[in-house]
Design an enzyme around this catalytic site. Structure first.
Site, mmCIF file in Angstrom:
data_model
loop_
_atom_site.group_PDB
_atom_site.id
_atom_site.type_symbol
_atom_site.label_atom_id
_atom_site.label_comp_id
_atom_site.label_asym_id
_atom_site.label_seq_id
_atom_site.Cartn_x
_atom_site.Cartn_y
_atom_site.Cartn_z
ATOM 1 N N ASP A 134 16.576 20.132 -17.178
ATOM 2 C CA ASP A 134 17.582 21.058 -17.523
ATOM 3 C C ASP A 134 17.649 22.410 -16.443
ATOM 4 O OD1 ASP A 134 15.162 21.981 -18.338
ATOM 5 O OD2 ASP A 134 16.354 23.598 -19.289
ATOM 6 N N ASP A 160 11.320 16.531 -17.931
ATOM 7 C CA ASP A 160 10.865 17.928 -18.455
ATOM 8 C C ASP A 160 10.758 18.217 -19.683
ATOM 9 O OD1 ASP A 160 10.664 20.696 -17.743
ATOM 10 O OD2 ASP A 160 12.633 21.010 -18.693
#
Length: 221
Positions: A171, A9
């Site tokens: 996250d 990400d």
């Protein structure tokens, strides 16, 4: 090596980009005569793409208002794009140890999988000298966004790696759910934008406190 490819990400995992988004958000809200919002609120709203972020800003809440006018939302999103185009990368910084960690993984095929639009992703990656680290870049306007499995499975196909030999690092809940949907293992990092969620509740295979903590996971035999 257990994992043949690593998928990352962007916002909240590699890059702390909240201040750029915060500035663009409040410039947009001010232009529309809406109340400005705090940086902390913007941070909790990140993770589902710019369109959702702007709608949360107009609603002043994580939950988008059912009364939100769609024409207003479209205008606000276009305004945000203009402001963010000017801001992207200006105040963004890499999280601690990201450069060291990516260098340690130089021989591991890597994909970047983000819900951010490509025009902003590429600009941010270039400004922070991250582009060269990734073999594949999948953005939020290329196909379905996370938590869909589609961008992860697309990255597997591009890198010619079976899903059970790839791992996702992110996250947020969206990263974990996308990995689960794709039958890909996932490392959740505790330092990013988790939208107030307790990431352990979503059963990632690994939970790490710093970027360096992921290296032993990715290099295990």
């Amino acid at each position: 090596m257990k994992y043949e490819a690593a998928f990352f990400d962007l916002d909240g995992t590699l890059v702390d980009s909240v201040y750029d988004l915060y500035i663009a958000m409040n410039l947009t809200l001010t232009e529309l005569a809406f109340p400005i919002v705090s940086q902390r609120l913007v941070e909790t709203w990140i993770g589902n793409g710019i369109e959702t972020l702007v709608k949360r800003g107009l609603s002043g809440d994580m939950q988008i208002s059912e009364q939100l006018d769609e024409q207003l939302a479209k205008r606000a999103i276009n305004l945000f794009y203009g402001h963010y185009e000017q801001q992207v990368g200006e105040y963004s910084v890499l999280y601690q140890h990201v450069e060291t960690g990516l260098a340690a993984l130089r021989n591991t095929p890597k994909a970047l999988i983000t819900n951010k639009a490509r025009r902003f992703t590429e600009k941010l990656l270039d400004k922070l000298a991250l582009t060269e680290h990734f073999d594949v870049i999948v953005c939020g306007d290329d196909m379905a966004k996370k938590p869909s499995a589609e961008p992860l499975l697309f990255a597997c196909k591009q890198l010619d790696v079976p899903a059970n030999q790839a791992i996702m690092i992110g996250d947020s809940k969206s990263d974990i759910l996308a990995a689960h949907a794709a039958n890909i293992d996932v490392i959740a990092v505790n330092y990013g934008y988790n939208q107030g969620e307790k990431l352990s509740d979503y059963n990632p295979q690994y939970l790490c406190d710093t970027f360096l903590d992921i290296i032993p996971v990715l290099t295990q035999r």
